[in-house]
Motif scaffolding. Sequence first.
Motif, short mmCIF file in Angstrom:
data_model
loop_
_atom_site.label_atom_id
_atom_site.label_comp_id
_atom_site.label_asym_id
_atom_site.label_seq_id
_atom_site.Cartn_x
_atom_site.Cartn_y
_atom_site.Cartn_z
N PHE A 40 -5.66 126.57 -41.53
CA PHE A 40 -4.96 125.76 -40.54
C PHE A 40 -3.76 126.45 -39.92
O PHE A 40 -3.21 125.97 -38.95
N GLY A 41 -3.29 127.53 -40.51
CA GLY A 41 -2.12 128.23 -40.00
C GLY A 41 -0.90 127.97 -40.86
O GLY A 41 -0.59 126.82 -41.17
N ASP A 42 -0.22 129.04 -41.23
CA ASP A 42 0.95 128.92 -42.09
C ASP A 42 2.11 128.18 -41.43
O ASP A 42 3.00 127.68 -42.11
N ASN A 43 2.12 128.10 -40.11
CA ASN A 43 3.24 127.48 -39.41
C ASN A 43 3.30 125.96 -39.60
O ASN A 43 4.25 125.32 -39.19
N LEU A 44 2.31 125.37 -40.24
CA LEU A 44 2.31 123.93 -40.47
C LEU A 44 3.01 123.54 -41.76
O LEU A 44 3.23 122.36 -42.02
#
Length: 56
Positions: A40-44
């Motif tokens: 999902f992406g580390d930025n979440l």
Amino acid sequence: MGVIERDETGLVQRVAMTFAPLDAAVSLSAELRDIVGEEFGDNLFYDASVNEIAAS
């Protein structure tokens, strides 16, 4: 509390969750990042200590 937003086809577009205490929330975020961060992406997910987040 959790909120799941779906589009007109039923696909999940956004999931928002909130709970307390803060240290439990940060711990859960770190664990979820390890499990699904790549997908999902580390930025979440939070990548900071409880003290850093509380001070911001």
